[in-house]
Design an enzyme around this catalytic site. Structure first.
Site, PDB file in Angstrom:
ATOM      1  N   HIS A 101     -42.396   8.885  -3.360  1.00  0.00           N
ATOM      2  CA  HIS A 101     -41.831   7.539  -3.205  1.00  0.00           C
ATOM      3  C   HIS A 101     -41.226   7.134  -4.539  1.00  0.00           C
ATOM      4  O   HIS A 101     -41.938   6.857  -5.498  1.00  0.00           O
ATOM      5  CB  HIS A 101     -42.920   6.554  -2.788  1.00  0.00           C
ATOM      6  N   ASP A 103     -39.237   4.615  -6.425  1.00  0.00           N
ATOM      7  CA  ASP A 103     -38.653   3.277  -6.528  1.00  0.00           C
ATOM      8  C   ASP A 103     -37.350   3.323  -7.321  1.00  0.00           C
ATOM      9  O   ASP A 103     -37.311   3.866  -8.418  1.00  0.00           O
ATOM     10  CB  ASP A 103     -39.624   2.345  -7.260  1.00  0.00           C
ATOM     11  N   ASP A 225     -43.113   1.293   1.571  1.00  0.00           N
ATOM     12  CA  ASP A 225     -43.640   0.425   0.519  1.00  0.00           C
ATOM     13  C   ASP A 225     -43.328  -1.054   0.680  1.00  0.00           C
ATOM     14  O   ASP A 225     -44.070  -1.888   0.192  1.00  0.00           O
ATOM     15  CB  ASP A 225     -43.151   0.934  -0.848  1.00  0.00           C
ATOM     16  N   HIS A 459     -36.447  -2.671  -2.741  1.00  0.00           N
ATOM     17  CA  HIS A 459     -37.525  -3.624  -2.479  1.00  0.00           C
ATOM     18  C   HIS A 459     -38.272  -4.072  -3.715  1.00  0.00           C
ATOM     19  O   HIS A 459     -39.147  -4.916  -3.617  1.00  0.00           O
ATOM     20  CB  HIS A 459     -38.502  -3.069  -1.428  1.00  0.00           C
TER      21      HIS A 459
END
Lengths: 972, 972
Positions: A101, A103, A225, A459
């Site tokens: 994941h 970001d 997430d 996000h």
């Protein structure tokens, strides 16, 4: 006249394509006309079909082993074989999904994450993740990996040698590397506007399409997430052709209930306007957020024991590991419906050294499956979300139906993630205005340059939950994007002396302040004419303004409300649809300042539509139709040390100390200014809170311009600052907020439609994201507030609607960011000052949508002003419209953007919900051939929403809802 | 009679090989006889030449591209090409050496380090390091890597597929993966015994030889982390055939001086007995310990900025990085002699994800060398220590000569690493006795099983600077090794009921305590007969003891001095060379306990050699020839908070609070016991400090058995406990300590032979490692103390010699281990209790070596006792000697060990320094053919010391010392 293929989106719009040359494409919009909310059409010139076109399309879970591209124009031979590992019918099949994941900015900037810089802040380097995963996939063809964020993948891809690129293509073709989601980033769902989300998905998916063809197209979307899930996102994903959606975070009470009832996999019906299954999306809630089961994290960032399988050594642990895994797998299978379960084997920025993961996963699979020889009924396999989804689909079950959304998100009784709806309000506004300018740029033929906008949808960006230095980096990237756009703008109009004043929002524009004569170019990106108040900082006291035809325009100079400029010149401009006009301004007197603001008691401002009266003592609006009252209270931030929980407010979490907000001041210093253009009351409640209540001569909406900051922190806690509207509207505890700026959902205090909520945070637990508007209503009236950015808000009492404007917090809320949300910068050393606008409109119920839809549309896509000092060159074109005529009120031109040299992407949207307006919710017809003034339409072809698939080839899995499930969300 | 090839070591021993069958091998020992300290001989049976034998041997820096092995018996065709990258003559060549430093146990156990378990303690997983490095070497053939620790490499190698093994062989053959050092571990230099060091090097190098052939043989040894450097290590390395030696740590003052004088590369003449260049070793001091230059650490464990070379991005930093690197390189070149410098690009457990390092190193090399086009004179290349060494050799310069050693090591004025000489005294003893037993095992035909000993030589194991749980793991591994050996022993003697009492050191042996009759088998691993006092815990009060011939032996029962058993049975045994004898013990009375200890004033114990008188008040020895005085004081540990420095004592660092030690007690409780076998005085100074002064009937040495612990920690600091001998010997501040148990070096208080020392720690700065003995002397007398383990000590005052016995510390000394040295265990919950022995001998100067050499030899290789309850089986062989006759006193049989099924490895050693004994330092002759009683010698072949190269093929680089340099260390 340019000859172009064009793009449009029909939102229940009927399109006339009679005279278009492409016969096949001419039929698309008709077939869907009464049911569409979105139709996306690519104008296809025969010679430039840039999308992958396959006659024989493999299913997501198959791979193409022989592919002979484009023989005899469109012939393609493809032999499909299964790319998913076989599962075992009589066993519990455990799908291990290796993933990372990444970001796109959070604790570090995007560049820092990519390169692995500043590993002292957080150990993460995406370039190495992709290097390593590719190497490791090649070591064992059973291994699988999924990748999500194209912002990183694109950057990595372009730095690879062609041989590596060829290898990666092979891995993709064989299903060993699978893309999921595929957007430029994994967008936030609470604070994003649908327009920007569609754009960022389009950029990422287009890159995949053009790089990997059909095998690179994600079948599954993956929002593991984001902190709560918006219904509009699900609707968009469905229309983008995704077969399923997986996420990780949901309310802890909701999860507990769903686990009990085996409802963690469901069918989400994501629109009450679109005919099912158009907006139906199969949705799976992952078992462990997006982390591996406890004890099975083998990344370099973890410390779980590796599998030690050398029996000669002291600490041989294979039996322990296998035993523990079987307990976890069997336990997990009790809360899901089928004999398949999924395990996410990865987490934040993992797989930088993929060998650690895969070496141990290889062993795990080997040793667990070896137990089958002894009759054990667990089968473990490398898998991907699409392979897992395929098995769920094959199970041929019915699934619970859901029609509401997943806001707000709480991970414990006092831990509501509703603070981030408002966090970093200045960045949230900057993102929104950047999107507006980007759309303008796109319209002005831009190709390229939209990446900065795409990244800011992430996000942890627009949500405001990133670290300060990362927020600065986002802002800088947006600014670079603008710069790029301004160059394009100037070159488009062949006028390099045109100036853009980027600090106009704080009344700074050196050109207007210093010039005795200048012209103002007003570009309107909307497909209908707009009227717009222009406020320019000036130093003179009287000016003449004339429009493009030379006609004088009423204008006024007043003392500037803010502290940044001396005076303001105010006048209304009118701009044509999808085009511009030009106003000329000349100083006619440079004498004394304008008359001081008038002070009367009781102050009243009014126009032909509205009259607003103020209480001279308290400064509050006391009289509007139906007695709207405006207050400006504050909350204390929780220090996290009270009895029920130690959770403080922070970038993510909202947790006030008290349910009763403190009023900042019961009185206000007031000034009133009345001119023929605008009437306004300026109110100061405290040195750090003021507002201007403003009514333009021909506006039906009342504008509240609020200024908050620096928020005092002498209490050592910080504050959340809200504005609250108390009215006599009988709301019965219902209120309404939009989803990503599009459809509106009904909310009720202390109530979730699908489960029996136990409310533990009376304020924070009733906050919802407001992307563009919120309203309260009864049988007669509706009060709508249109916002200029994403904010959080709620209706805590009957007849009341509150919005959090700004918060500044001295405690950290323990959600990983590692610093309190205390925005300070060079120009704001004592704390950020934020200014924004709310538009209030109070309407009879039947026509309320006819007011707020165009109002919000205009707030999202604002006219862009540019300036030229002195006289314009002779023969300068002063006025232009790209359209032959304005579009009907229901039709919004969402996208107009160059696709390639021969094609233009167009998205037209019906912007009314199914029954919110008697007039405007009706189907509508647009004649594409007669739309554009300078474009000749050669042909059209319809695509899915994200423009990465021909609409007629978009085939999604069918899913059957359980009978009797689903709450119909009623907006009308 | 077994028919074997045998192995022996000649230490200035003349070997008769007249009747041996191998004509070639018969000449070896003769040619070197007068100059040898070590000669190593492998008995080569013609049919089993297991060593790589090449007719055409490539130099270290060449690689063999065509190799046709063993055609026509020994023909080998090899085309050699350069495996080192080309350097540029007119430029500064920067040799980048990618490496990892993998402690064989420190903060984690060996297994945990290998697997990457307990990454919460320290992130390190060696299996992944080797995986990753091999992958990355394959990506770019310019890349290089060196590997050091065979304990890890061996484990990794055996778990690889044959295709990976083939790949690795190719990398080795091409010089892309180079082994350096090549021992099982990187041994500590202060606390290790040369016997164990040779063994552990032999194991590792043999593995390399047998796996990779000649290309796997390390040319360079690499002790980058040990905390001070022993001369004997350098001597051994030279005799093992290494061309050069690199290390990282030396005294900070010494380094500063060497940097000024460009003396960081030197020629170490490591023996004053061996003829140069036999023990000459080129030695290089690395520029930055073993770390990369500051800012250039690109491992995942580091946070230095990666090279960001995408010019489109915000943070492009190539120019900064290159500029910074050039400054560092040019600065480094000013403190070295040639136009070549070395940079160690790696550190502890780095390269687990080698991609991070190599990707950035590739870029660094590319961008720095690109500057050459602009006239920049720096050339960067991937390199290895041998490639770097080759360039130094090519430079054909002279180098400063060094003849002393590098102890003690201080990294700052108050940071002397002299505490670890004593840290974990129980483990240090356990390691030593384990080595003794291992040699016994080897002699008993063991093949295999020696790995545990090898591992315990690591510089964080026997040094005592590991974490407690790691120390436990080392001990467990040693115990496993013993267990393995005991099985071998039992099977060798075809007697499975034989019992080994491993707790005899604390007077615990259930068999002797409970049996009314038992036999004692005494195995003597020395090549000469020994007399040895046996002390057995018993519960009876009178026993009869008879030897193998049935003759009665004088024995005594006394109350046990320790608290663990009731009584002790004491008698002297005599065992034959390299063999065993058997004693029978029978209980003759089970009545009242032996008479209580006699108490007289003044107490005196004596035998035919010595008389020792005690002060009845203070318990101190007051009378020995020349008035030796024994005191037992203590130091406080520094809490690190005093004015000059905050450094406290710890596992590594010794830093007492005061230069005057505190005396534990001025009086002692005293008991005296006199029997015909032994006389002893037992003294209690405090509940936690006691000793027994013991004199056996026919011993010239006085034994001090000390017991210390639990050391009180009520001062919240901890203590260092020393014993100090104050004598009237006129030492002129000189004293003498051994180097790794072999040659003895002269020391002088506050003085280093090669540079002008500024002493800042009067006690800790004068401590040196004592591996086996220390002495003080004047023109007449020499007082020698032989220790039973490695300890630290010094001579702070004239005539005085002190030894630190134990320390227990409550502060952590900031050298990475992360816990104070506070040993507590299940059986010692209040703190470890340690017991040990010192042997004191006071001799006339000319014969002192003739006393201490055999005394220390016997302390290192002790008889091994095993027991059988009841009567022995009929026809049991009660006595055996592997030798036809004892070896001469000067000759020590160092190694006798099975090499393969046809060969035996023998090391014979002349154990006297060149002139320390008029008699024993002379050359000596041994007749191999008449040596062994049960082995027939078929042939011999001589090897280097580490048995990985034929002696006649061992060709080392020649180096020329600078004239006038070198301090001749004088021992005689």
């Amino acid at each position: 006249m340019s000859r172009f293929c064009i793009l449009f989106t029909c939102v229940r719009v009927k399109v006339h394509v009679k005279k278009l040359s492409g016969a096949v494409s001419a039929t698309f919009c008709f077939t869907h006309m009464t049911v569409l909310t979105y139709i996306e059409v690519l104008v296809l010139c025969q010679k430039s079909a840039r999308l992958p076109k396959t006659d024989f399309q493999c299913l997501p879970v198959f791979l193409c082993v022989i592919s002979l591209p484009m023989l005899a124009n469109r012939l393609r031979v493809c032999v499909c074989v299964q790319s998913c590992h076989a599962t075992k019918p009589g066993m519990l099949n455990v799908h291990l999904v290796p993933h990372t994941h990444d970001d796109v900015g959070w604790l570090k900037t995007v560049d820092q994450y990519y390169y692995g810089d500043r590993n002292d802040i957080q150990h993460a380097g995406v370039q190495y993740i992709l290097d390593s995963v590719v190497d490791q996939l090649l070591k064992n063809q059973d291994r699988r990996f999924i990748y999500v964020e194209m912002a990183f993948f694109y950057r990595w891809w372009k730095s690879q040698s062609s041989s590596v690129q060829q290898t990666v293509k092979q891995l993709v073709n064989e299903g060993r590397l699978e893309f999921v989601n595929g957007g430029w980033c994994m967008s936030d769902e609470a604070a994003t506007h649908y327009s920007a989300v569609i754009d960022q998905m389009t950029i990422g998916l287009r890159f995949l399409n053009e790089t990997f063809g059909a095998f690179g197209r994600p079948r599954v979307t993956w929002h593991i997430d984001p902190f709560g899930h918006a219904r509009e996102h699900a609707s968009m994903f469905a229309q983008m052709g995704f077969d399923g959606f997986f996420f990780g975070r949901l309310d802890y009470q909701d999860r507990a209930r769903r686990m009990r009832n085996k409802e963690q996999e469901l069918l989400w019906r994501a629109s009450d306007s679109l005919t099912p299954p158009m907006a139906d999306l199969f949705t799976g809630i992952l078992p462990n957020g997006y982390n591996p089961p406890e004890g099975f994290c083998w990344d370099q960032l973890c410390s779980d024991p590796p599998i030690r399988d050398d029996p000669d050594l002291e600490d041989y642990n294979v039996d322990d590991v296998v035993g523990c895994f079987l307990v976890i797998a069997n336990s997990q299978s009790t809360v899901y419906k089928t004999n398949h379960i999924i395990m996410t084997m990865g987490s934040d920025f993992q797989y930088e050294n993929a060998n650690l993961w895969y070496k141990n996963l290889d062993k795990l699979i080997h040793y667990v499956n070896a137990r089958q020889a002894n009759g054990n009924k667990v089968n473990v396999l490398y898998s991907t979300p699409s392979c897992y989804l395929q098995e769920l689909h094959r199970a041929n079950l019915t699934w619970p139906l859901k029609t509401d959304d997943f806001f707000p998100y709480a991970d414990d009784a006092h831990d509501f993630w509703t603070g981030y709806f408002t966090s970093r309000p200045a960045l949230k506004r900057y993102e929104r205005i950047s999107n507006s300018n980007l759309q303008t740029c796109n319209q002005l033929e831009v190709f390229g340059g939209p990446k900065a906008m795409a990244v800011a949808q992430h996000h942890d960006a627009v949500s405001g939950t990133e670290k300060q230095h990362v927020a600065n980096d986002y802002a800088r990237k947006l600014a670079n994007g603008w710069q790029h756009c301004r160059v394009l703008q100037a070159s488009h109009r062949k006028c390099s002396s045109r100036i853009y004043c980027e600090n106009l929002n704080v009344s700074v524009c050196p050109l207007t302040e210093s010039s005795k004569k200048f012209s103002v170019n007003v570009y309107n990106p909307l497909a209908r004419p707009v009227t717009w108040p222009v406020r320019l900082p000036v130093n003179g006291t009287a000016y003449s303004v004339s429009d493009a035809s030379g006609k004088a325009v009423d204008c006024q100079v007043s003392m500037c409300a803010s502290s940044f400029a001396v005076n303001e010149l105010v006048f209304q401009v009118q701009a044509p649809p999808l085009g511009y006009t030009t106003y000329t301004v000349a100083l006619i007197q440079d004498g004394p300042p304008p008359a001081p603001a008038q002070q009367r008691a009781p102050p009243v401002i009014q126009n032909k539509f509205l009259q607003v009266t103020f209480d001279p003592e308290t400064g509050l609006i006391i009289e509007l139709p139906n007695d709207v009252l405006l207050k400006r209270p504050r909350y204390n931030a929780s220090a996290g040390n009270n009895v029920e929980s130690r959770q403080p407010s922070g970038a993510y979490i909202f947790r006030p100390n008290s349910s009763t907000p403190f009023i900042i001041s019961r009185t206000a210093k007031t000034e009133i200014i009345k001119t023929s253009v605008v009437q306004e009351v300026r109110q100061w409640f405290a040195p750090w809170v003021s507002q201007v209540v403003r009514l333009y001569a021909d506006s039906r909406a009342l504008e509240l311009e609020w200024t908050v900051g620096p928020v005092p922190i002498d209490d050592s806690l910080g504050k959340e600052v809200i504005t609250r509207l108390d009215t006599s509207i009988k709301t019965s505890e219902y209120f309404y907020t939009d989803s990503n700026g599009r459809e509106v959902l009904q909310r009720k205090k202390d109530f979730w439609p699908t489960w029996n909520l136990k409310q533990s945070e009376p304020i924070a637990g009733n906050y919802y994201p407001i992307n563009s508007r919120a309203y309260i209503k009864d049988d007669v009236d509706q009060l709508t507030v249109v916002t200029d950015r994403s904010q959080g808000g709620g209706s805590i009492q009957n007849g009341s609607l509150e919005i959090m404007l700004h918060h500044r917090l001295l405690h950290y809320d323990f959600r990983g960011v590692g610093e309190p949300l205390n925005e300070i910068s060079g120009i704001f050393p004592d704390g950020l000052v934020v200014r924004g606008r709310l538009l209030l409109t109070l309407d009879p119920l039947p026509t309320a949508a006819d007011m707020h839809r165009p109002l919000a549309e205009g707030m999202v896509l604002q006219p862009l002003l540019t300036f030229t000092a002195g006289d314009l060159k002779p023969n300068t074109q002063l006025e232009f419209s790209g359209l032959l005529a304005a579009l009907p009120p229901a039709v919004h031109l969402l996208t107009l953007s160059q696709w390639d040299e021969d094609s233009v992407l167009l998205r037209l949207e019906h912007q009314y919900q199914s029954s919110e307006s008697k007039v405007s919710s009706q189907a509508v017809t647009v004649n594409l051939q007669k739309l554009f003034s300078t474009l000749e339409v050669l042909g059209v072809a319809e695509l899915n929403l994200s423009a990465n698939q021909w609409k007629d080839e978009m085939k999604r899995f069918d899913w059957t809802p359980e009978k009797g499930t689903g709450h119909q969300c009623c907006v009308s």
